[in-house]
Design a protein around this motif. Structure first.
Motif, PDB file in Angstrom:
ATOM      1  N   TRP A   4       0.942  -1.313   0.071  1.00 32.26           N
ATOM      2  CA  TRP A   4      -0.138   0.182   0.043  1.00 32.26           C
ATOM      3  C   TRP A   4       0.819   1.355  -0.078  1.00 32.26           C
ATOM      4  CZ3 TRP A   4      -0.124  -3.555   3.739  1.00 32.26           C
ATOM      5  CH2 TRP A   4       0.526  -3.337   4.765  1.00 32.26           C
ATOM      6  N   MET A   5       0.315   2.342  -0.476  1.00 31.11           N
ATOM      7  CA  MET A   5       0.829   3.623  -0.488  1.00 31.11           C
ATOM      8  C   MET A   5       0.941   4.211   0.912  1.00 31.11           C
ATOM      9  SD  MET A   5       1.566   4.519  -3.721  1.00 31.11           S
ATOM     10  CE  MET A   5       1.618   6.231  -3.898  1.00 31.11           C
ATOM     11  N   LEU A   8      -1.862   9.376   3.651  1.00 28.38           N
ATOM     12  CA  LEU A   8      -1.946  10.975   3.302  1.00 28.38           C
ATOM     13  C   LEU A   8      -1.739  11.446   4.665  1.00 28.38           C
ATOM     14  CD1 LEU A   8      -4.966  11.170   0.947  1.00 28.38           C
ATOM     15  CD2 LEU A   8      -2.907  11.217   0.234  1.00 28.38           C
ATOM     16  N   ASP A  39      -6.101   9.964  -3.360  1.00 32.88           N
ATOM     17  CA  ASP A  39      -5.664   8.709  -2.922  1.00 32.88           C
ATOM     18  C   ASP A  39      -6.366   7.778  -3.491  1.00 32.88           C
ATOM     19  OD1 ASP A  39      -4.127   6.774  -1.635  1.00 32.88           O
ATOM     20  OD2 ASP A  39      -4.891   6.770   0.429  1.00 32.88           O
ATOM     21  N   ASP A  40      -5.913   6.819  -4.351  1.00 30.78           N
ATOM     22  CA  ASP A  40      -6.692   5.944  -4.894  1.00 30.78           C
ATOM     23  C   ASP A  40      -6.196   4.576  -4.857  1.00 30.78           C
ATOM     24  OD1 ASP A  40      -8.055   4.177  -6.725  1.00 30.78           O
ATOM     25  OD2 ASP A  40      -7.324   4.921  -8.551  1.00 30.78           O
ATOM     26  N   PRO A  41      -6.451   3.949  -3.649  1.00 28.08           N
ATOM     27  CA  PRO A  41      -5.597   2.814  -3.307  1.00 28.08           C
ATOM     28  C   PRO A  41      -5.801   1.452  -3.956  1.00 28.08           C
ATOM     29  CG  PRO A  41      -7.379   3.599  -1.290  1.00 28.08           C
ATOM     30  CD  PRO A  41      -7.368   4.453  -2.678  1.00 28.08           C
ATOM     31  N   GLN A  44      -3.205   2.014  -6.353  1.00 24.07           N
ATOM     32  CA  GLN A  44      -1.914   2.091  -5.771  1.00 24.07           C
ATOM     33  C   GLN A  44      -1.286   3.847  -6.145  1.00 24.07           C
ATOM     34  OE1 GLN A  44       0.063   0.443  -3.266  1.00 24.07           O
ATOM     35  NE2 GLN A  44      -2.020   0.179  -2.935  1.00 24.07           N
ATOM     36  N   GLN A  46      -1.297   8.184  -5.778  1.00 20.53           N
ATOM     37  CA  GLN A  46      -1.667   9.193  -5.003  1.00 20.53           C
ATOM     38  C   GLN A  46      -1.328  10.548  -6.146  1.00 20.53           C
ATOM     39  OE1 GLN A  46       0.576   9.192  -1.210  1.00 20.53           O
ATOM     40  NE2 GLN A  46      -1.203   7.987  -0.182  1.00 20.53           N
TER      41      GLN A  46
END
Length: 187
Positions: A4-5, A8, A39-41, A44, A46
């Motif tokens: 994951w990123m 934020l 954020d677009d999990p 993956q 941002q």
């Protein structure tokens, strides 16, 4: 490799947005500024989030008490003031909330700021807006602002009206400007 990123940040300053330093006006007309980080999990990713008024027109910011609406408006107005000169963009602010937008009172972009008890100022402002709309209808000859600037260049600034707490504005003015606001939105 992480799955994951990173989260934020709780606070994010415009100066820290990727690409923000390149947002000064470049000669191509649009009314667009970065205002946050998306954020677009699932993918993956941002990325900076932009608001482009030349594409979308009006913007309504909704939320509960203390959800950050006034802070968002403050960020948006600041970002637009940094990118565009007063010759390109003027603001009229109706602050019926926490007076968080009073920080712009001395900004060269500001045509005026009105608060809850400024009934005479608000009446004069609404009358001025009607005159401006009629004058711009004649000037633009059926085209919109973007089309007009492509042909004639920027010869009159965009007028942006910011109302912080529309519900309180309507209540304090006893809904007397509802029709004028609808007319503004339509025109």
């Amino acid at each position: 490799m992480k799955l994951w990123m990173p989260l934020l940040p709780q606070e994010l300053y415009l100066d820290n947005l990727p690409g923000y330093e390149n947002t000064t006006y470049d000669g191509n007309w649009s009314l667009s500024v970065p205002i946050g980080l998306g954020d677009d999990p699932e993918n993956q990713a941002q990325f900076p989030v932009y608001i482009d008024f030349s594409e979308t027109g009006h913007l309504a910011v909704c939320g509960t008490i203390t959800s950050g609406k006034s802070t968002f408006l403050q960020t948006l107005v600041y970002a637009l003031m940094v990118k565009y000169t007063p010759e390109w963009l003027n603001f009229y602010i109706l602050d019926f909330s926490s007076r968080m937008l009073s920080c712009f009172e001395k900004a060269p972009h500001l045509g005026g700021i009105m608060y809850e008890d400024d009934f005479e100022k608000i009446a004069k402002f609404m009358a001025m807006l009607e005159r401006v709309i009629e004058e711009r209808k004649r000037r633009f000859s059926g085209s919109n602002y973007t089309q007009y600037t492509k042909v004639k260049g920027v010869s009159c600034p965009v007028i942006m009206i910011v109302i912080d707490n529309l519900g309180a504005f309507r209540e304090k003015t006893e809904n007397r400007y509802d029709e004028k606001l609808i007319h503004l939105l339509r025109e």
